[in-house]
Design a protein around this motif. Structure first.
Motif, PDB file in Angstrom:
ATOM      1  N   MET A   1       0.823  -1.193   0.000  1.00 44.73           N
ATOM      2  CA  MET A   1       0.000   0.000   0.000  1.00 44.73           C
ATOM      3  C   MET A   1       0.865   1.253   0.000  1.00 44.73           C
ATOM      4  O   MET A   1       1.756   1.403   0.822  1.00 44.73           O
ATOM      5  CB  MET A   1      -0.933  -0.041   1.204  1.00 44.73           C
ATOM      6  N   THR A   2       0.610   2.113  -0.954  1.00 50.11           N
ATOM      7  CA  THR A   2       1.408   3.327  -1.074  1.00 50.11           C
ATOM      8  C   THR A   2       0.517   4.540  -0.844  1.00 50.11           C
ATOM      9  O   THR A   2      -0.675   4.506  -1.135  1.00 50.11           O
ATOM     10  CB  THR A   2       2.022   3.454  -2.468  1.00 50.11           C
ATOM     11  N   GLY A   3       1.092   5.570  -0.352  1.00 51.74           N
ATOM     12  CA  GLY A   3       0.329   6.788  -0.099  1.00 51.74           C
ATOM     13  C   GLY A   3       0.996   7.650   0.947  1.00 51.74           C
ATOM     14  O   GLY A   3       0.755   8.848   1.008  1.00 51.74           O
ATOM     15  N   HIS A   4       1.838   7.037   1.755  1.00 52.90           N
ATOM     16  CA  HIS A   4       2.561   7.841   2.730  1.00 52.90           C
ATOM     17  C   HIS A   4       3.640   8.650   2.025  1.00 52.90           C
ATOM     18  O   HIS A   4       4.198   8.218   1.011  1.00 52.90           O
ATOM     19  CB  HIS A   4       3.187   6.957   3.800  1.00 52.90           C
ATOM     20  N   LYS A   5       3.923   9.796   2.568  1.00 52.63           N
ATOM     21  CA  LYS A   5       4.918  10.665   1.950  1.00 52.63           C
ATOM     22  C   LYS A   5       6.216  10.710   2.760  1.00 52.63           C
ATOM     23  O   LYS A   5       7.163  11.374   2.371  1.00 52.63           O
ATOM     24  CB  LYS A   5       4.369  12.093   1.819  1.00 52.63           C
ATOM     25  N   SER A   6       6.224  10.057   3.896  1.00 47.23           N
ATOM     26  CA  SER A   6       7.407  10.058   4.779  1.00 47.23           C
ATOM     27  C   SER A   6       7.478   8.701   5.464  1.00 47.23           C
ATOM     28  O   SER A   6       6.527   7.933   5.394  1.00 47.23           O
ATOM     29  CB  SER A   6       7.271  11.139   5.854  1.00 47.23           C
ATOM     30  N   PRO A   7       8.595   8.436   6.131  1.00 43.32           N
ATOM     31  CA  PRO A   7       8.691   7.157   6.845  1.00 43.32           C
ATOM     32  C   PRO A   7       7.513   6.909   7.785  1.00 43.32           C
ATOM     33  O   PRO A   7       6.942   7.840   8.334  1.00 43.32           O
ATOM     34  CB  PRO A   7       9.980   7.308   7.640  1.00 43.32           C
TER      35      PRO A   7
ATOM     36  N   ALA B   1       0.649   5.577  10.334  1.00 40.78           N
ATOM     37  CA  ALA B   1       0.963   6.995  10.485  1.00 40.78           C
ATOM     38  C   ALA B   1       2.468   7.133  10.622  1.00 40.78           C
ATOM     39  O   ALA B   1       3.164   6.170  10.926  1.00 40.78           O
ATOM     40  CB  ALA B   1       0.281   7.570  11.714  1.00 40.78           C
ATOM     41  N   GLY B   2       2.953   8.310  10.393  1.00 39.26           N
ATOM     42  CA  GLY B   2       4.396   8.495  10.481  1.00 39.26           C
ATOM     43  C   GLY B   2       4.802   9.935  10.464  1.00 39.26           C
ATOM     44  O   GLY B   2       4.069  10.814  10.925  1.00 39.26           O
ATOM     45  N   SER B   3       5.975  10.167   9.892  1.00 39.89           N
ATOM     46  CA  SER B   3       6.557  11.502   9.918  1.00 39.89           C
ATOM     47  C   SER B   3       5.748  12.522   9.131  1.00 39.89           C
ATOM     48  O   SER B   3       5.889  13.715   9.354  1.00 39.89           O
ATOM     49  CB  SER B   3       7.961  11.470   9.322  1.00 39.89           C
ATOM     50  N   ASP B   4       4.948  12.051   8.181  1.00 35.01           N
ATOM     51  CA  ASP B   4       4.205  13.023   7.381  1.00 35.01           C
ATOM     52  C   ASP B   4       2.956  13.529   8.094  1.00 35.01           C
ATOM     53  O   ASP B   4       2.160  14.261   7.507  1.00 35.01           O
ATOM     54  CB  ASP B   4       3.858  12.448   6.003  1.00 35.01           C
ATOM     55  N   CYS B   5       2.794  13.142   9.359  1.00 36.62           N
ATOM     56  CA  CYS B   5       1.721  13.651  10.217  1.00 36.62           C
ATOM     57  C   CYS B   5       0.328  13.272   9.722  1.00 36.62           C
ATOM     58  O   CYS B   5      -0.661  13.848  10.161  1.00 36.62           O
ATOM     59  CB  CYS B   5       1.798  15.167  10.386  1.00 36.62           C
ATOM     60  N   LYS B   6       0.246  12.345   8.787  1.00 33.82           N
ATOM     61  CA  LYS B   6      -1.063  11.901   8.312  1.00 33.82           C
ATOM     62  C   LYS B   6      -1.336  10.529   8.905  1.00 33.82           C
ATOM     63  O   LYS B   6      -0.424   9.748   9.121  1.00 33.82           O
ATOM     64  CB  LYS B   6      -1.076  11.708   6.795  1.00 33.82           C
TER      65      LYS B   6
ATOM     66  N   ASN C   1       0.619  17.925  13.740  1.00 31.14           N
ATOM     67  CA  ASN C   1       1.635  18.691  13.029  1.00 31.14           C
ATOM     68  C   ASN C   1       3.058  18.270  13.371  1.00 31.14           C
ATOM     69  O   ASN C   1       4.006  18.945  13.001  1.00 31.14           O
ATOM     70  CB  ASN C   1       1.443  20.188  13.241  1.00 31.14           C
ATOM     71  N   LYS C   2       3.189  17.173  14.084  1.00 35.89           N
ATOM     72  CA  LYS C   2       4.518  16.595  14.279  1.00 35.89           C
ATOM     73  C   LYS C   2       4.378  15.091  14.072  1.00 35.89           C
ATOM     74  O   LYS C   2       3.272  14.571  14.089  1.00 35.89           O
ATOM     75  CB  LYS C   2       5.015  16.864  15.709  1.00 35.89           C
ATOM     76  N   PRO C   3       5.503  14.400  13.898  1.00 32.19           N
ATOM     77  CA  PRO C   3       5.407  12.966  13.629  1.00 32.19           C
ATOM     78  C   PRO C   3       4.543  12.210  14.630  1.00 32.19           C
ATOM     79  O   PRO C   3       4.549  12.500  15.821  1.00 32.19           O
ATOM     80  CB  PRO C   3       6.861  12.511  13.722  1.00 32.19           C
ATOM     81  N   ILE C   4       3.812  11.239  14.111  1.00 32.56           N
ATOM     82  CA  ILE C   4       2.925  10.429  14.940  1.00 32.56           C
ATOM     83  C   ILE C   4       3.662   9.130  15.248  1.00 32.56           C
ATOM     84  O   ILE C   4       4.175   8.487  14.338  1.00 32.56           O
ATOM     85  CB  ILE C   4       1.613  10.144  14.196  1.00 32.56           C
TER      86      ILE C   4
END
Lengths: 656, 602
Positions: free
Chosen positions: A518-524, A540-545, A564-567
């Motif tokens: 599954m792709t869609g994250h923009k950061s680790p 969830a990860g560094s892209d805060c999504k 607004n910060k890494p999760i």
């Protein structure tokens, strides 16, 4: 001879590799089969260029024009195709750059990158920055990112119409540079249907090597939960005022199910999506485990189901005096113990209930105990050894993850020292050191059924282990970068991994294959959580999504923005209605997952139809801030009280 | 450098300059590194370092931080199978200090000197605190309890918004009734529409009312321990913003009533409440300053604050209130509200008044100004010392008019002497002739001269910090040549850094080639008595030094192997005894310090 010349070069390259590793037999065989005699292999340079794949005699001047041409073509094409076509710009730029660098035209490469790098999508900027560091051929060897690009094709999903448009353009222009790159380094995953718009594309792009192909997500996944193992035969010893239980005497056979007790009437229907019970071997439940299960069910019956109307309660455990030294935490399933890993190699266990942490009696004392006694388990423990917290020493590097076994007698920890350690919580020492990973181990998780555990490491693999084997049972290889986090599916048949290559992957424990990509994250990716029903996975990860995936077909269901910060931590409430996320921005956010699941199930979803990705913050229910304490871990008790572990950050508070 | 910081794209960041590489090469003994070799090295090192930092970021993320620590770099090195950097340790922020001089700028890391003897002898080194677990409710049934473990219920920012635009608060709870105003609006559309600012309601819960009652009673009651507790609560509790308007009203009304009744004790209690409110970090006090400042001013300059002015110590109240005022200025002064300017103007215009101003008010105005800092004293008080002197002379020396006036005059005199001595010390060069003083300061001149003499004789309290910075010889050289007389750093006129960190900068020069050294030793040698590096630092010392915070400190440069340097060490009388750590004993006998150290004194 059938194969034309370029293929011969490849064969020669293979031969050279065989030679290098001294695989004489295979070499002979290949030579015979391919009809190659010694005399042919002469041009060494040719061979090495095939190996690297970047040898190009293209005129360095042409690259920029070529890129411009392509860009112009894309901009001038129809709006419906424009965005899909636009997807090829980034990989083309990357490979052009690498080709230029490889062939020594550093100046040209830098110009190209400077000119067109900044206009790529923002989520590619990080990778572009890393690529921009590479300005010489020798920088390319051993570089994680360039190696990934070199040895993998960039995957682009395209509608049939868009693809034919592109092909026509390539055919017309006959630009050899572009043709080469498209043929060598791009893979088009064609689908029937309407071309996607920019929002749809953005939702699933962002991974290092493009999107997942449809083929990746075709395998059937048994995401359901199997029927709970029968525990009623042991239910009776827990004497209660409940009438329904009295009839259920211990000697009665389990087939006779008293339906009166609501505790046991659940989950009688078997889930069509559940895996067969014997799909993976699971150790038999011991009597003690069954008692535990009954206790858990009993607790669960007192549970408050959370929904938008019933607000949650959160108990926060804040670690004080721990400036930046706490790296991870875990709480037992019954919320009685907390384990915390520190950056100074220490693992510390606290009790969260009045009962102290006791150690086993010595061997001599154990001899005196009557084994037949009812409370033998209690008698085994040394009352005097009770403490509220205990430290476990053994690692020699940052402890990156800790995980309790479901039966609370074992604890796993993994560390920068590349080892995984298994600790006994009865004698409070290290039992096993699992060595296998070659690089720091980022994450380790016990299976919800016990016995198995899985680890994720900096060496780009995830591994499946069993506590009684010192070598891994399965190795899950396929990520292009560090595997940052790992999570067991509630039915233990699958593990999900999140990686720095910005892909979430679901692996089958039985055969080690990946079944969802599954792709869609923009950061680790730093955190993963399966829904209680087992069908959805949130990451969830560094892209805060926070992204929510439907495992049935591997679709992206929702994108939740708000942090607004890494999760670093995600969890579902025990009722499955609420998804909770904790982030370094010192907030706990609670999302309405039941609404999300309802909304998505109403849509007609199949493998080729991508559902619309739900966005926006209308799923956000509550938001609670802590006092300058980044959230390390979140855990729901059996009664749905949320426990949050935070680390008070006194340093950055005083400095601001 | 081909790709050195192009502004249009940040894809290519900065690279090491060839100069840096050469300096590093020199520092390890390679004298002449060729240009292209240096460039090649610079490129390679930049590439490797950037890679290392990328890898280190991974370790940072896994440790659930957003701040890169030295340990992350070590871990990244270890993964690459390289030796980690031993010996670097820093648990906290590493602030880059900045220094400039002679047109060159230098960023460096402050490196405190550690006395090895202290470390060895001090066996009771403080162990780090043990990590402890504290459990508390983050929220109960969806409501976040206002306890110290939780963030303040309403962030300062939100309080600010609310105070600027009260409609904001109203619009939130009245979501349902949002239709109403719009309907009304439509009706009024044809006629004149007037936007009326609605009043924000501040309802206090029963608990809050109880708390308010308890606190106010305790603050003005007779039980001192209870008062301490109440003030402590006011200074630290995060959830006070809702009752803040009432607290302020309580204080203001209290001051109004008690000034009339000359009730000194109550006024002091009320000022202590103001202090507590000022100390509370979570309150947005800006909204109430217009009420608090007049109340505090009253306590500074009021003609009479107690029943028996000749006996009661109302001076303490004036002093305390003045400190509050300076704290208000420090905390809330902005370029738009100009609080400090306005307050300074108010006090100084009081000084301008003629004899009608009561002496107690004069004292108040003086102490109010004095708390605002040395610059204010210099500008507004020094020129008026003569006039004030004339005024108090009448009461002190002349025929006894009233005991009250005599006491007041005595207080004014003491105050002025205490404050002015350290300032005058720097204005008038020794030797201190009594005539100059009497000429400049009239009646107070004599006493002032005595005080100045006394101040000069005292050893100066200064903490000397010292650090090593290895920097390129070019920078050093330039700064020395251009500014062989004085380097003035950060000539701030207001030093309001609350943390009290010392900002002294020192540079050690490594012995370079012979030629350069020659240059150093000759130039300053001629001017050495004047080679003064001035800068500002806050007084890390006790409150008595508070007023002299902006005083400039002298830094004396010692030069190696130069015979002239003995004069450097001996000229200012204060040098020798403070340079214990820096200059070996020998320097007192006229020997030069072994290294080119710059030594600080104030």
């Amino acid at each position: 001879m059938h194969p034309p010349n370029p293929d011969k070069n490849q064969l020669l390259a293979v031969l050279q590799v065989l030679k290098k590793y001294n695989l004489k037999g295979t070499e002979e065989l290949l030579k015979k089969e391919a009809n190659i005699d010694e005399s042919v292999e002469s041009q060494d340079s040719d061979v090495s260029s095939v190996l690297t794949g970047y040898k190009s005699d293209g005129d360095p001047e042409k690259y920029e024009d070529c890129y411009m041409e392509l860009k112009r073509f894309i901009e001038s094409s129809l709006d419906i195709y424009k965005h899909e076509l636009g997807m090829i710009l980034y990989p083309v730029l990357v490979h052009m750059y690498l080709e230029l660098v490889y062939n020594g035209h550093t100046e040209k490469a830098i110009n190209l990158m400077k000119r067109y790098g900044p206009e790529q999508d923002c989520y590619y900027q990080d990778d572009l920055k890393k690529l921009a560091l590479v300005t010489k051929r020798d920088h390319m060897s051993g570089n994680e990112l360039t190696d990934t690009f070199k040895s993998n094709q960039f995957i682009i999903r395209m509608s049939r119409d868009t693809l034919s448009l592109l092909k026509r353009h390539l055919h017309d222009k006959k630009a050899s540079v572009l043709m080469n790159i498209v043929q060598e380094h791009l893979y088009f995953d064609m689908y029937e249907g309407v071309a996607r718009n920019k929002i749809q594309i953005n939702a699933t792009s962002g991974a290092v090597i493009g999107e997942a192909t449809r083929q990746d997500n075709k395998t059937k996944v048994y995401y359901g939960l199997p029927k709970a193992p029968d525990i009623q035969s042991l239910a009776a010893p827990v004497e209660d005022e409940d009438d329904g239980l009295d009839a259920d005497a211990p000697d009665k056979p389990k087939k006779k199910k008293p339906k009166k007790d609501p505790l046991f009437s659940k989950k009688t229907k078997s889930d069509p999506n559940a895996p067969p019970v014997d799909r993976i071997p699971i150790p038999d439940l011991k009597d003690n485990d069954k008692l535990e299960k009954v206790k858990a069910l009993r607790e669960a019956s007192k549970r408050v189901n959370l929904n938008p109307e019933t607000s949650p309660s959160i108990c926060c455990y804040t670690l004080l005096n721990a400036n930046h030294t706490v790296t991870c935490a875990d709480i037992t399933e019954d919320s009685s113990m907390l384990a915390v890993g520190f950056s100074d190699s220490l693992v510390k266990v606290w009790t969260l209930v009045p009962q102290k942490l006791r150690a086993l009696k010595t061997a001599n004392q154990l001899n005196d105990i009557n084994i037949d006694a009812e409370d033998v388990l209690v008698r085994m423990m040394d009352e005097r050894s009770g403490e509220t917290s205990r430290s476990l020493f053994g690692h020699s590097g940052n402890v990156y993850s800790v995980s309790f076994a479901p039966d609370r007698t074992l604890l796993l920890s993994c560390s920068e020292d590349t080892t995984i350690r298994l600790w006994s919580l009865q004698i409070w020492t290290c039992l096993v050191v699992y060595k296998g990973h070659m690089f720091p181990v980022w994450d380790v998780k016990f299976s919800p059924l016990g016995y198995y555990f899985a680890s994720a490491s900096n060496d780009r693999t995830a591994r499946l282990w069993a506590t009684d084997h010192y070598q891994p049972l399965r190795m899950f290889a396929g990520h292009f970068s560090d595997v940052d986090c790992i999570q067991f599916h509630p039915n233990s048949n699958y593990v999900a991994t999140g990686s720095s290559d910005r892909r979430v992957c679901l692996w089958d424990c039985t055969n080690g294959n990946h079944v969802r990509l599954m792709t869609g994250h923009k950061s680790p990716i730093h955190a993963l959580a399966f829904s209680i029903c087992g069908r959805f996975l949130s990451s969830a990860g560094s892209d805060c999504k926070i992204l929510v995936w439907d495992l049935a077909h591997g679709h992206l269901v929702a994108e939740l923005n708000g942090h607004n910060k890494p999760i670093h931590t995600l969890t579902f409430s025990r009722c499955g209605n609420i998804l909770v996320s904790g982030s370094l921005d010192c907030t706990v956010k609670m999302w309405d997952f039941s609404k999300l699941a309802d909304d998505s199930s109403s849509e007609d979803v199949n493998i080729s139809h991508n559902p619309e990705v739900k966005m926006g913050d209308n799923y956000l229910l509550w938001n609670y801030g802590t006092k300058n304490s980044p959230l390390i871990h979140l855990h729901f008790t059996r009664r749905n009280l949320l426990l949050a572990i935070g680390m008070f950050d006194g340093i950055s508070q005083t400095s601001t | 450098m081909t790709n050195k910081s192009s502004p249009d794209s940040d894809l290519y960041g900065t690279n090491f300059s060839t100069e840096s590489i050469k300096v590093i090469a020199e520092s390890i003994g390679i004298q002449s590194l060729q240009d292209d070799a240096a460039k090649e090295l610079a490129d390679d090192i930049s590439f490797k370092l950037k890679h290392l930092i990328q890898d280190a970021a991974k370790f940072m993320h896994r440790a659930k931080r957003i701040k890169l620590l030295h340990s992350d770099i070590d871990s990244a090195l270890k993964v690459k199978n390289l030796e980690p950097q031993y010996g670097f340790h820093c648990a906290e922020n590493l602030p880059f200090r900045f220094a400039s001089g002679g047109g060159r700028e230098l960023h460096f890391i402050e490196d405190k000197e550690v006395d090895l003897n202290d470390v060895i002898q001090n066996v009771n080194t403080k162990a780090p605190l043990e990590v402890t677990l504290r459990s508390h409710w983050l929220c109960i049934d969806g409501v976040q309890p206002a306890i110290p473990e939780n963030p303040p219920p309403l962030a300062k920012e939100a309080q600010k918004i609310e105070s600027i635009d009260p409609v904001n608060k109203i619009s939130k709870p009245n979501k349902d009734s949002a239709n109403k105003p719009s309907a009304r609006k439509q009706k009024l559309k044809n006629t004149e529409t007037v936007q009326i600012k609605q009043l924000a309601t501040h309802e206090l819960s029963v608990e809050q009312q109880l708390y308010y009652k308890e606190i106010t009673e305790a603050c003005v009651g007779s039980d001192e321990t209870r008062r301490m507790e109440a003030l402590q609560s006011m200074a630290s509790d995060p959830g006070l913003h809702e009752m803040l308007p009432r607290m302020c009203t309580f204080i203001i009304e209290g001051v109004r009533v008690n000034v009339v009744q000359n009730n000194l004790a109550l006024l002091i209690y009320l000022m202590r409440m103001v202090k507590a409110l000022l100390d509370n970090q979570s309150l947005y006090l800006e909204k109430y300053l217009h009420e608090l400042i007049p109340a505090v001013t009253t306590c500074i300059v009021s003609r009479q604050l107690c029943v028996r002015p000749e006996l009661d110590n109302h001076w303490a109240l004036r002093d305390f209130a003045s400190r509050l005022m300076s704290q208000i200025c420090k905390n809330f002064n902005t370029s738009t509200n100009n609080i400090q300017t306005r307050i300074t103007r108010m006090f100084s215009s009081a000084l301008q008044q003629d004899d009608t101003l009561p002496l107690s008010s004069l004292y108040g105005a003086l102490v109010g100004l004095i708390e605002l800092g040395a610059e204010v004293i210099k500008t507004f008080i020094l020129p008026r010392v003569t006039t004030i002197g004339e005024r108090i002379e009448v009461h002190l020396e002349g025929p006894q008019v009233s005991n009250i006036d005599k006491i007041a005059s005595g207080h004014i005199k003491q105050l002025l002497l205490k404050v002015l001595a350290p300032i005058v010390k720097n204005i008038i060069d020794p030797p201190d002739h009594i005539e100059t003083y009497q000429l400049n300061y009239g009646y107070l001149g004599g006493a002032l001269q005595a005080a100045v003499l006394k101040a000069r004789a005292q050893p100066v309290m200064a903490t000397t910090t010292y650090s090593n910075v290895v920097c390129s010889p070019n920078i050093m050289q330039q700064s020395f040549i251009n500014t062989n007389r004085a380097i003035v750093m950060n000539q701030g006129n207001r030093v309001t850094t609350p943390t009290g960190n010392q900002k002294i900068v020192f540079v050690t020069q490594r012995p370079q080639g012979g030629g350069q050294q020659q240059q150093f030793s000759q130039q300053p040698a001629q001017n050495s008595p004047n080679t003064v590096v001035k800068f500002v630092s806050n007084a890390a010392t006790a409150s008595t030094q508070k007023i002299v915070t902006t005083q400039q400190k002298l830094v004396v440069v010692g030069i190696p192997g130069s015979s002239a340097s003995s004069s450097v060490v001996s000229t200012p009388s204060v040098v020798a005894n403070k340079s214990v750590n820096l200059v070996p004993k020998a320097s007192e006998e006229g020997q030069a310090p072994p290294d080119d150290d710059i030594i600080s004194h104030d």
